[in-house]
Structure formats: structure tokens, C-alpha cells
Enzyme design. Structure first.
Site, short mmCIF file in Angstrom:
data_model
loop_
_atom_site.label_atom_id
_atom_site.label_comp_id
_atom_site.label_asym_id
_atom_site.label_seq_id
_atom_site.Cartn_x
_atom_site.Cartn_y
_atom_site.Cartn_z
N LYS A 73 37.35 -20.50 8.18
CA LYS A 73 38.10 -20.18 6.97
C LYS A 73 38.17 -21.41 6.06
O LYS A 73 38.35 -22.53 6.55
CB LYS A 73 39.51 -19.73 7.38
N SER A 148 45.24 -12.94 5.31
CA SER A 148 44.48 -13.66 4.32
C SER A 148 43.10 -14.13 4.80
O SER A 148 42.28 -14.54 3.98
CB SER A 148 45.26 -14.91 3.87
N SER A 172 47.85 -13.39 9.36
CA SER A 172 46.56 -13.50 8.68
C SER A 172 45.33 -13.53 9.58
O SER A 172 44.21 -13.47 9.06
CB SER A 172 46.54 -14.72 7.77
N1 GLN Z 1 50.28 -11.86 4.60
C1 GLN Z 1 51.25 -12.89 4.89
C2 GLN Z 1 51.58 -13.67 3.65
O1 GLN Z 1 51.10 -13.31 2.64
C3 GLN Z 1 50.73 -13.77 5.97
C4 GLN Z 1 49.75 -14.76 5.49
C5 GLN Z 1 49.21 -15.62 6.58
O2 GLN Z 1 49.39 -15.37 7.76
N2 GLN Z 1 48.58 -16.70 6.16
O3 GLN Z 1 52.30 -14.61 3.67
#
Ligand code: GLN
Length: 472
Positions: A73, A148, A172
Site C-alpha cells: 500500500k 482504504s 481497511s
Molecule cells: N474506513 C475507516 C475510516 O475511514 C477505516 C480506515 C482504515 O482502517 N484506514 O477511517
């Protein structure tokens, strides 16, 4: 698409080489360009490394991940390559050093092919918040792959890498794994060093693998886990061999079903898919019981108060002075800050910075931030109490399957609710894994989440591996 064991067998049978494999993955990346899963690809470097690994393989001196082709990532630093975090503000920032997790992969002879697309600064649940365009679900390009770490999930699903690293602050890794139909694991907070991971919410962030099966995830975890003096929050606890922990057996295992996770938010199809897997465990000797995590209803609010507070502080460093993007034509320092940040950050990141600044501001600190910390403790205690009775918990990973692009972008709350089953593990610091669990009527993947005790990734990997291989 082959698991790492199958690849290893091919390598030792001499039917392929690391160079050929790397070439195959690079071609898949090229063929799947429309998915927008990668932000950078390094074919020359990857092939060069692959040839070096082949040399080591020939003399029997290769390390454990030789033959694994990995995507990472783009929030993880790799020396000499850009680390954009999906943001315009870091678009041209080249990292002077490598993250510990990445260095450990390289030391284990993995080949890194490229860096994957993501929601800007890992804020999002659909990978629509990238400054470099959305990532598409391979099964249906009008849909999102979750987020994400959507690019990493898609890379594994579409055969562009054997495995991929993602990060999980509130879901994420697990949620995109569920929506694309691969395995995704968030280790215990502290299990994997965060050195070289660009921070979103430092007390939540963890790095973990996406893979085609639990055993592959276990092999990656074996390599990236363990204490690192460069990250004071990395835990100095023994790292078991996670592959050896796959016992192929669940007899006597106590499995809890948290009743709050099976409420109205869940579709009937997902509920039925879950029940089938739970039946498999039951008929193989696991003891299933209902448990309660009474503070579940506060998890989303608590997460979005605390994670945004930490984000507002972490993101203060992007001021146009030290890193990345600086706006043109500014007259003084204040204007440089304002314009660089206004032009450099996207809408969701700005929303988080504003929310986080608000909950930390004097007058609101006690009502939001301090209260959030107290509720976080209660949520942790819910898990500790449940784990007195059971060895792991099984829940859905996401209340729905992959939704259509654009469907939730105008309604942040709806987007935040995608994380309803995943944020609690980050609030509590416990490990979680999402594994494929059939599909819905439209053929879209469903994910099943297994949550475990602190530093007991071994148990949840074992359950995941068992369910993958057991007959229904
Ligand atoms: N979807 C969650 C957020 O927007 C988690 C994001 C993540 O785990 N980086 O914060």
C-alpha cells in the site's frame, strides 16, 4: 492464481523461475490497468531482484519468501520510491528510507512489484477518496472494492501479486478483503512495527497482509512480526510460527457469536452465509455460544472521535514547509500554510481534520475526546470479558457486499457505517481476520470476520485455515 505453496512447488519442480513469475504478475498488472489498483510499478527493479532471488534458489540459499511477489500500500515507505498516501500533498515525495515491514519482506527474498492505490491517507471505505482516481472491483467495475486498502485487495484478487500489504486503522484491510473476496488480516496492535508507515491514527494503525489463503497470510505474518527498536509501540513479545499453528482442528474450541453484531444492519444473505460456516465449526467439535459486547453501539462514534483527533494532530506536519506540495504565489507564511493545505488535501481528509480539531478544542475536549477515551476502555473491557468465556469471536466483516461507486460519497455517515463491525478491533487493539464466506445473489463476495485475543493471531489463523479447507 496460485497460493504460495503452489508457487513453491513449481519453483522446486523447475517449471518456473522467480523471474518468470514476476513477469507474469507484471503482465497481469498491465492487463488490469483499468482497475487502477497501482500508483507505481517498478518492472525493472522487480525483475532484477527476481534474477537475484533465482540465483539464491539455484544454490539452495534462498530465504522463506523467495518466489513471493508482493504489492504494498502506498502509505508504506520504500526507499527511493514515491510514497503518496493517495494524496496530492505527497504526490512527488520520495522516501529516503524503507518501512521495517517492507525491509523484512525484502530480507526474506520477496520481490516488490509496486505500490497500491488507496483512500487518501487511508481515510475511507471504498478507495474513492484517492487523489489519483478510484479503484474498481474486478468482478464489476461499476462497484468499489472497499477501502482504504482497495488497491492491495484488488492486486491479490486480480492476480497482480501473490500477497499485498495493507494497513488497518478501522477496518481497511478486513473490509476490502471481504468485498473483493480474499483473506485480509489485521494483527494485534504492536505485533508489526509501524516504522515507515505514514501515520493516520497512531494508536489504531496496524500493518497486515492480504492473501489468497490463511496459510499465505501466516507466512507473511511470520516475516513482518516482531519487536523493532525503531517503533516504541511494537511489542517485545515472542512471535510464534504462525504456519505451525494451523492445526487443522477445531475440536473443543470455544467460539462466541456477539449478539450485537447480528442485528438489523445485516442482510439476510450475509446472515445465512455466516450460519453455514458456524455450523461447519459446530459439526467439527467447536463449542458455539452467544456472547454480548454491550458497548457495541458506541463503536462508530468513538472511533470517529478518537481517530480524527489523532489524524488532525498527525496531519499537522503537512504545512507546505517541510514535505511535499507547496502552493504557488503565496505572500506570507500563514498564506503558505493555508493554501498548501487547502489545495493539497482532498475533501474527506479536510473533514477529518476539522472533526478532529473540533473534538480536541478547549471546551469540547472533555465532552468528546476525553469521553471517547473512556468509552474506548469500556469497549476493550467488553472484549476482555468475552474472551474469559470464548477463544475467538465470529462476526460478519461488513454489513453489505460491494456497493456501487458514488452510492455513499455524498453521505459520509453511510460510508462510516461500512465499518460498523471492524472498528471495534482497532479500539480494543485485538487481531482480526476476514475470510471469504460465499457470495450473495449477485455473485458478490461475503466476508466472515474472526476476532481473537491480544497476540493470539494463531487461533484465528487456525480457524480461518480450517474453514477454508472444511466441507460444508
Ligand atoms: N474506513 C475507516 C475510516 O475511514 C477505516 C480506515 C482504515 O482502517 N484506514 O477511517
Amino acid at each position: 492464481m496460485k497460493t504460495f505453496d503452489a508457487i513453491r512447488a513449481d519453483l522446486s519442480a523447475g517449471t518456473t523461475t522467480c523471474e518468470q513469475l514476476t513477469g507474469d504478475y507484471l503482465r497481469a498488472i498491465d492487463a488490469g490497468k483499468s482497475l487502477n489498483a497501482f500508483l507505481s510499478v517498478f518492472p525493472e527493479k522487480a525483475l532484477q531482484r527476481a534474477r537475484e532471488v533465482d540465483k539464491k534458489l539455484r544454490v539452495g540459499k534462498a530465504e522463506p519468501l523467495a518466489g513471493m511477489v508482493v504489492a504494498v500500500k502506498d502509505v508504506l515507505a520504500l526507499q527511493g520510491e514515491r510514497v503518496t498516501c493517495g494524496s496530492k500533498i505527497l504526490e512527488n515525495f520520495v522516501s529516503p528510507y524503507s518501512a521495517t515491514s517492507i525491509q523484512r519482506l525484502l530480507d526474506a527474498d520477496a520481490v516488490i512489484v509496486g505500490k497500491t492505490n488507496m483512500d487518501e491517507f487511508a481515510m475511507g471505505s471504498s478507495t474513492e477518496n484517492s487523489a489519483f482516481g478510484r479503484v474498481k472491483l474486478p468482478q464489476d467495475e461499476s462497484r468499489i472494492p472497499g477501502g482504504s486498502s482497495g488497491g492491495s485487495a484488488v492486486a491479490v484478487k486480480a492476480g497482480m501479486a501473490t500477497t499485498a500489504l495493507g494497513t488497518d486503522t478501522g477496518g481497511s484491510i478486513r473490509q476490502p478483503a471481504a468485498l473483493t473476496g480474499v483473506v485480509g488480516m489485521k494483527p494485534t496492535y504492536g505485533r508489526v512495527s509501524r516504522y515507515g508507515l505514514v501515520a493516520f491514527a497512531s494508536s489504531f494503525d496496524q500493518i497486515g497482509p492480504f492473501a489468497l489463503c490463511a496459510k499465505d497470510a501466516a507466512q507473511v505474518l511470520n516475516v513482518i512480526s516482531g519487536h523493532d527498536e525503531k517503533d516504541s509501540t511494537s511489542a517485545d513479545v515472542p512471535v510464534p510460527d504462525f504456519v505451525k499453528a494451523l492445526k487443522k482442528n477445531v475440536k473443543g474450541l470455544r467460539v462466541g457469536l456477539p449478539k450485537e453484531y447480528y442485528g438489523d444492519a445485516l442482510t439476510a444473505e450475509i446472515r445465512n452465509a455466516m450460519e453455514k460456516k458456524v455450523d461447519v465449526l459446530r459439526s467439527n467439535g467447536a463449542v458455539i455460544q452467544e456472547v454480548s459486547l454491550p458497548h457495541t453501539e458506541y463503536t462508530i462514534a468513538t472511533y470517529y472521535i478518537l481517530a480524527t483527533a489523532e489524524a488532525s494532530s498527525n496531519l499537522a506536519r503537512y504545512d507546505g514547509a517541510r514535505y511535499g506540495f507547496r502552493a504557488d504565489g503565496v505572500r506570507d507564511l500563514a498564506e503558505m500554510y493555508t493554501k498548501s493545505r487547502s489545495q493539497g488535501f482532498g475533501a474527506e481528509v479536510k473533514r477529518r481534520i476539522m472533526l478532529g480539531t473540533y473534538v480536541l478544542s478547549s471546551g469540547y475536549y472533555d465532552a468528546y475526546y476525553r469521553k471517547g477515551q473512556k468509552v474506548r476502555r469500556l469497549i476493550q473491557e467488553d472484549f476482555l470479558n468475552a474472551f474469559k468465556k470464548v477463544d475467538c469471536l465470529i462476526t460478519p466483516t461488513s454489513p453489505t457486499t460491494a456497493f456501487r461507486a458514488g452510492e455513499r460519497t455524498d453521505d459520509p455517515l453511510q460510508m462510516y457505517l461500512s465499518d460498523i463491525y471492524t472498528t471495534s478491533a482497532n479500539l480494543a487493539g485485538i487481531p482480526g481476520i476476514s475470510i471469504p464466506c460465499g457470495s450473495d445473489k449477485q455473485g458478490l463476495p461475503i466476508g466472515l470476520q474472526i476476532l481473537g485475543k491480544h497476540f493470539d493471531e494463531a487461533t484465528i489463523l487456525n480457524v480461518a485455515d480450517f474453514l477454508e479447507n472444511a466441507k460444508e
